[in-house]
Design an enzyme around this catalytic site. Structure first.
Site, PDB file in Angstrom:
ATOM      1  N   GLU A  22       0.493 -16.632  12.096  1.00 60.27           N
ATOM      2  CA  GLU A  22      -0.437 -17.746  11.983  1.00 60.27           C
ATOM      3  C   GLU A  22      -0.845 -17.942  10.518  1.00 60.27           C
ATOM      4  OE1 GLU A  22      -2.689 -20.833  13.520  1.00 60.27           O
ATOM      5  OE2 GLU A  22      -0.882 -19.757  14.107  1.00 60.27           O
ATOM      6  N   TYR A  23      -1.114 -16.807   9.837  1.00 50.96           N
ATOM      7  CA  TYR A  23      -1.493 -16.876   8.423  1.00 50.96           C
ATOM      8  C   TYR A  23      -0.358 -17.505   7.609  1.00 50.96           C
ATOM      9  CZ  TYR A  23      -3.102 -15.465   3.784  1.00 50.96           C
ATOM     10  OH  TYR A  23      -3.500 -15.473   2.471  1.00 50.96           O
ATOM     11  N   GLU A  74     -27.708   2.547  -5.374  1.00 50.69           N
ATOM     12  CA  GLU A  74     -26.294   2.199  -5.167  1.00 50.69           C
ATOM     13  C   GLU A  74     -25.439   3.138  -6.013  1.00 50.69           C
ATOM     14  OE1 GLU A  74     -25.737  -1.656  -6.917  1.00 50.69           O
ATOM     15  OE2 GLU A  74     -27.760  -2.263  -6.351  1.00 50.69           O
ATOM     16  N   LYS A 130     -22.879   4.123  -8.908  1.00 53.01           N
ATOM     17  CA  LYS A 130     -22.510   3.520 -10.194  1.00 53.01           C
ATOM     18  C   LYS A 130     -20.993   3.585 -10.281  1.00 53.01           C
ATOM     19  CE  LYS A 130     -23.725   3.484 -15.093  1.00 53.01           C
ATOM     20  NZ  LYS A 130     -22.395   3.200 -15.590  1.00 53.01           N
ATOM     21  N   ASP A 141     -17.363   3.228 -11.822  1.00 54.75           N
ATOM     22  CA  ASP A 141     -16.829   3.389 -13.169  1.00 54.75           C
ATOM     23  C   ASP A 141     -15.599   2.507 -13.351  1.00 54.75           C
ATOM     24  OD1 ASP A 141     -16.469   4.251 -15.704  1.00 54.75           O
ATOM     25  OD2 ASP A 141     -15.568   6.169 -15.159  1.00 54.75           O
ATOM     26  N   ARG A 148     -17.449  -8.077 -20.188  1.00 55.34           N
ATOM     27  CA  ARG A 148     -18.797  -7.900 -20.690  1.00 55.34           C
ATOM     28  C   ARG A 148     -18.856  -8.077 -22.207  1.00 55.34           C
ATOM     29  NH1 ARG A 148     -21.658  -3.482 -22.644  1.00 55.34           N
ATOM     30  NH2 ARG A 148     -23.878  -3.484 -22.111  1.00 55.34           N
ATOM     31  N   TYR A 168     -22.363  -6.371  -7.659  1.00 54.22           N
ATOM     32  CA  TYR A 168     -23.658  -5.743  -7.399  1.00 54.22           C
ATOM     33  C   TYR A 168     -24.851  -6.539  -7.872  1.00 54.22           C
ATOM     34  CZ  TYR A 168     -22.222  -4.189 -12.021  1.00 54.22           C
ATOM     35  OH  TYR A 168     -21.743  -4.148 -13.296  1.00 54.22           O
ATOM     36  N   LYS A 191     -27.019   9.667 -13.843  1.00 53.56           N
ATOM     37  CA  LYS A 191     -25.607  10.003 -14.010  1.00 53.56           C
ATOM     38  C   LYS A 191     -25.239  11.327 -13.342  1.00 53.56           C
ATOM     39  CE  LYS A 191     -23.183   8.242 -16.813  1.00 53.56           C
ATOM     40  NZ  LYS A 191     -22.875   7.492 -18.009  1.00 53.56           N
ATOM     41  N   CYS A 223      12.649  18.154 -35.935  1.00 53.98           N
ATOM     42  CA  CYS A 223      12.437  18.277 -34.494  1.00 53.98           C
ATOM     43  C   CYS A 223      12.237  19.756 -34.134  1.00 53.98           C
ATOM     44  CB  CYS A 223      13.637  17.710 -33.751  1.00 53.98           C
ATOM     45  SG  CYS A 223      13.637  18.112 -31.994  1.00 53.98           S
ATOM     46  N   CYS A 225      15.643  20.848 -32.162  1.00 53.16           N
ATOM     47  CA  CYS A 225      16.988  20.863 -32.753  1.00 53.16           C
ATOM     48  C   CYS A 225      16.966  20.800 -34.279  1.00 53.16           C
ATOM     49  CB  CYS A 225      17.830  19.722 -32.211  1.00 53.16           C
ATOM     50  SG  CYS A 225      17.325  18.111 -32.823  1.00 53.16           S
ATOM     51  N   CYS A 256      12.467  12.268 -32.527  1.00 51.97           N
ATOM     52  CA  CYS A 256      13.587  13.040 -33.048  1.00 51.97           C
ATOM     53  C   CYS A 256      14.776  12.087 -33.145  1.00 51.97           C
ATOM     54  CB  CYS A 256      13.912  14.185 -32.090  1.00 51.97           C
ATOM     55  SG  CYS A 256      15.541  14.878 -32.359  1.00 51.97           S
ATOM     56  N   CYS A 278      20.005  16.142 -29.407  1.00 50.02           N
ATOM     57  CA  CYS A 278      18.932  17.137 -29.287  1.00 50.02           C
ATOM     58  C   CYS A 278      18.864  17.691 -27.862  1.00 50.02           C
ATOM     59  CB  CYS A 278      17.609  16.476 -29.668  1.00 50.02           C
ATOM     60  SG  CYS A 278      16.162  17.478 -29.328  1.00 50.02           S
TER      61      CYS A 278
HETATM   62  S1  IVH Z   1     -26.608  -3.155 -12.327  1.00 43.29           S
HETATM   63  C1  IVH Z   1     -28.794  -4.305 -16.447  1.00 43.29           C
HETATM   64  N1  IVH Z   1     -25.280  -1.745 -10.614  1.00 43.29           N
HETATM   65  O1  IVH Z   1     -23.019   0.110 -15.436  1.00 43.29           O
HETATM   66  C2  IVH Z   1     -27.462  -4.003 -15.964  1.00 43.29           C
HETATM   67  N2  IVH Z   1     -24.497  -1.786 -12.860  1.00 43.29           N
HETATM   68  O2  IVH Z   1     -24.469   1.117 -17.766  1.00 43.29           O
HETATM   69  C3  IVH Z   1     -27.477  -4.136 -14.494  1.00 43.29           C
HETATM   70  N3  IVH Z   1     -22.447  -0.501 -13.215  1.00 43.29           N
HETATM   71  O3  IVH Z   1     -22.877  -2.789 -17.369  1.00 43.29           O
HETATM   72  C4  IVH Z   1     -26.277  -3.559 -13.969  1.00 43.29           C
HETATM   73  N4  IVH Z   1     -22.206   0.166 -11.138  1.00 43.29           N
HETATM   74  O4  IVH Z   1     -21.009  -2.326 -15.719  1.00 43.29           O
HETATM   75  C5  IVH Z   1     -25.356  -2.142 -11.894  1.00 43.29           C
HETATM   76  N5  IVH Z   1     -24.186  -0.564  -8.940  1.00 43.29           N
HETATM   77  C6  IVH Z   1     -24.259  -0.971 -10.222  1.00 43.29           C
HETATM   78  C7  IVH Z   1     -23.324  -0.582 -11.189  1.00 43.29           C
HETATM   79  C8  IVH Z   1     -23.470  -1.003 -12.510  1.00 43.29           C
HETATM   80  C9  IVH Z   1     -21.693   0.197 -12.359  1.00 43.29           C
HETATM   81  C10 IVH Z   1     -22.147  -0.642 -14.653  1.00 43.29           C
HETATM   82  C11 IVH Z   1     -22.247  -2.038 -15.172  1.00 43.29           C
HETATM   83  C12 IVH Z   1     -23.245  -1.989 -16.298  1.00 43.29           C
HETATM   84  C13 IVH Z   1     -23.216  -0.550 -16.661  1.00 43.29           C
HETATM   85  C14 IVH Z   1     -24.506  -0.173 -17.306  1.00 43.29           C
END
Ligand code: IVH
Length: 678
Positions: free
Chosen positions: A38-39, A116, A118, A120, A139, A230, A320, A414, A417, A432, A437
């Site tokens: 269907e999709y 929430e 964080k 990375d 950013r 977020y 952190k 090297c 060799c 090299c 080698c």
């Molecule tokens: S709120 C004022 N929520 O962490 C900034 N940031 O160190 C408000 N990041 O630039 C950001 N998870 O790239 C927010 N759950 C989360 C996040 C988050 C990762 C990052 C974001 C921000 C950096 C700040």
């Protein structure tokens, strides 16, 4: 506009909305609600209408997620309000003090916080107008970022059209989030890069960054990126009152992936600490890197009251996680020689435990990296590991030097060799210069025999080392001339194992052209590019006359690859080797009937399993066959790829066991897109 033109425009709009909704169920909710067939029907219908009415194609159409040409550079985008950073805290005391300050400033006895993870990844901003994705940016320095709209458009979990069921779509919406690469995808990508002789990414974050900041969005489209949102930075006509509602109600209603779990509404430090502990404990299980917990005041009107201090908001902190790193000493820096002759400095470390594993070596990648980080033998260094990912040296501590440390210098000969070492033009890489080698030879033969190349069973690293050391093999072609008596002179090599290797070598004479091209070890050419080349050149001989210009005419081949391929096939020594292979009967593609080799997937054997979203399995098989692939129903050593949707089961297990590459549907679709556009 005539009535019928209006009808078409209306149908196109409805189709786009419907397809977007199903993309959302699949990529954002992981909960498909429609049959593949269907999709496909919807998608095909939309594509047809757009082809017939090209003036109605708009960038928000699901058909436009990929395919844009590279641009010369990134345009600048202003962020208003600026994209701030977060103040980092590391201890419960600091959290207590954050909470006290917020309550004092707001003159409140109690306060709710949203906690929430964080994430990375890479911070991005998305701008929607009237529910359409208008732009996306990095950013940057927080005030000005780069326009990466065409790259972000390729990420399947980014809606091109917002959902509008529960909450009306605002005229303008600016949201922020993080683009990341799942750890599992990261490892797969790195394996592919290493096979292609390209440098692996150090961690998922770098991989995501490298993929997102591509001038060619077609490359981004092939990288498995995801997004999590977020924050709402700007919204017109609606005023959410709490961050909790933003995550729980608004973002989901608009189909923006807010990854609602885990999150917690907490009203005390102890509840926040519990959440922190829980996320930290589950950190290793998460498929994306989490580097802490973000704690935000829930009520959004308080955000304005609390304001910001320099570049950090006072309504949030990043609590952190302890880094998965450790400080240790560099005992030595040795130099390894790779298949292409590249010299890689490797730090030998005093063994140290990081995240449950003992680390005693870390690649320093190249001379440039050692210089930039100023790493000397004897230095104390910070070493980190992201998840189960390769350890890397973050920095040295010059302040801890005693004067006994020795700066590293790249050898002029090297280390294996003794031949001359040549430095790359940018002064970062060394190679090299000798093709003879032994270190390179060993690596080249290992590569030749590897799974994605000739797939010679039983020919492991130790055996290759021994063959080269005994002088039995000076080139991969020699493998085919060895007799049983030669093999059994090797330590621990019985007649049976030797027989198996010889049988596997014999079988490998029937290898497909793409695999053979991989096996040749042409710099920069991995599995993907080998397929692209094989789709345009019916045999290795056909490549011999190709100029960089011819090669660059092919979609997906850039100047660097073109130069590398042309140089390889112009080199006298390499041509002699190809002639030797031909004498040995290794001339893939040569026997194919006229036209056959030009089909982009010819020579490949593919198996499908599990549930596919875009096609039924039958349709996918037809498609692959029409492009020249052989489709079989069971996985064997002959299989080149297993394409697996959810519910793959035993075939998936079998493919893993045999080390056969597994593609998910997206990857398979990307491969088809690549080859079909040629
Ligand atoms: S709120 C004022 N929520 O962490 C900034 N940031 O160190 C408000 N990041 O630039 C950001 N998870 O790239 C927010 N759950 C989360 C996040 C988050 C990762 C990052 C974001 C921000 C950096 C700040």
């Amino acid at each position: 506009m005539s009535e019928s033109a209006k009808d078409v425009a209306g149908e196109i709009r409805r189709l786009r909305e419907e397809i977007s909704r199903h993309d959302y169920y699949y990529h954002v909710l992981d909960d498909p609600r429609i049959e593949d067939r269907e999709y496909d029907r919807l998608f095909a219908r939309l594509r047809r209408l757009e082809e017939e009415n090209p003036e109605l194609v708009t960038p928000d159409s699901p058909t436009q997620r990929v395919g844009l040409k590279p641009r010369p550079g990134f345009a600048a985008v202003e962020h208003d309000p600026p994209m701030l950073s977060l103040r980092a805290i590391y201890t419960e005391e600091e959290l207590v003090s954050f909470d006290a300050t917020c309550r004092r400033e707001l003159k409140r006895e109690s306060l709710d916080y949203v906690a929430e993870p964080k994430y990375d990844g890479l911070a991005v901003e998305l701008v929607y107008e009237d529910g359409r994705l208008l732009g996306a940016s990095t950013r940057g320095d927080g005030y000005t970022g780069e326009d990466i709209t065409s790259n972000v458009r390729t990420i399947p979990s980014v809606p091109l059209i917002l959902g509008d069921r529960e909450v009306p779509v605002p005229g303008r919406l600016v949201v922020r989030g993080e683009v990341y690469m799942a750890r599992s995808s990261f490892e797969k990508l790195n394996r592919r890069r290493e096979d292609a002789g390209e440098a692996p990414f150090a961690n998922p974050r770098n991989a995501a960054a490298g993929s997102l900041r591509q001038l060619d969005p077609r490359i981004t489209a092939q990288r498995p990126l995801k997004i999590v949102i977020y924050q709402i930075a700007e919204v017109s006509g609606i005023a959410p009152r709490r961050q909790w509602d933003v995550l729980d109600r608004f973002l989901p209603a608009w189909h923006l992936r807010s990854k609602s779990e885990p999150k917690a509404l907490c009203s005390s430090v102890s509840e926040l600490m519990d959440f922190y502990g829980k996320v930290l404990a589950d950190r290793e299980e998460a498929d994306l890197e989490l580097d802490g917990v973000v704690i935000k005041v829930d009520r959004l009107d308080y955000w304005d009251l609390l304001g910001t201090r320099s570049r950090d908001p006072r309504w949030a902190v990043a609590f952190k996680f302890p880094a998965r790193g450790a400080v240790t000493r560099v005992q030595d820096i040795i130099v390894q020689v790779g298949r292409t002759g590249r010299l890689t400095p490797l730090a030998i470390l005093e063994p140290v435990e990081i995240g449950g594993a003992t680390v005693s070596r870390a690649s320093l990648h190249n001379r440039g990296e050692v210089e930039r980080k100023d790493i000397r033998i004897g230095d104390h260094v910070l070493v980190e590991r992201a998840g189960d990912v390769i350890p890397y040296v973050v920095r040295s501590f010059p302040e801890r030097r005693t004067g006994e440390e020795t700066p590293f210098s790249m050898p002029t000969g090297c280390p294996v060799c003794g031949s001359e070492v040549l430095m790359s033009e940018d002064g970062k890489d060394d190679r090299c210069a000798s093709l003879g080698c032994p270190a390179q030879l060993k690596e080249r033969i290992k590569h030749f025999a590897s799974k994605s190349a000739m797939d010679i069973e039983g020919l492991g690293d130790k055996t290759v080392d021994a063959l080269v050391e005994k002088g039995l093999v000076r080139h991969a072609t020699d493998l085919y001339r060895l007799e049983l008596e030669d093999w059994i002179t090797l330590d621990r090599m019985g007649e049976k194992s030797a027989g198996n290797i010889m049988a596997s070598l014999e079988e490998s004479r029937e290898v497909s052209l793409p695999r053979f091209l991989v096996a040749l070890g042409i710099p920069l050419v991995g599995e993907h590019l080998a397929r692209v080349l094989a789709a345009h050149f019916p045999s290795p001989a056909a490549l011999e006359g190709a100029t960089p210009g011819d090669l660059m005419d092919i979609d997906g081949i850039g100047p660097e690859v073109a130069r590398s391929v042309a140089t390889f096939f112009a080199d006298e020594g390499n041509l002699e080797i190809l002639a030797k292979f031909r004498e040995l009967g290794l001339d893939p593609g040569a026997d194919l009937p006229e036209g056959e080799a030009h089909r982009p997937l010819s020579g490949l054997t593919v198996v499908f399993t599990g549930r596919l979203e875009r096609w039924t399995r039958g349709e996918a098989a037809d498609l692959a066959e029409s492009l020249g692939a052989r489709v079989t129903s069971s996985v064997s050593r002959e299989t080149d790829y297993l394409v697996a949707g959810p519910g793959g089961g035993s075939k998936l297990d079998r493919a893993r066991e045999l080390g056969i590459p597994v593609l998910d549907e997206e990857e398979f679709a990307a491969m088809l897109r690549d080859v079909a556009s040629e």
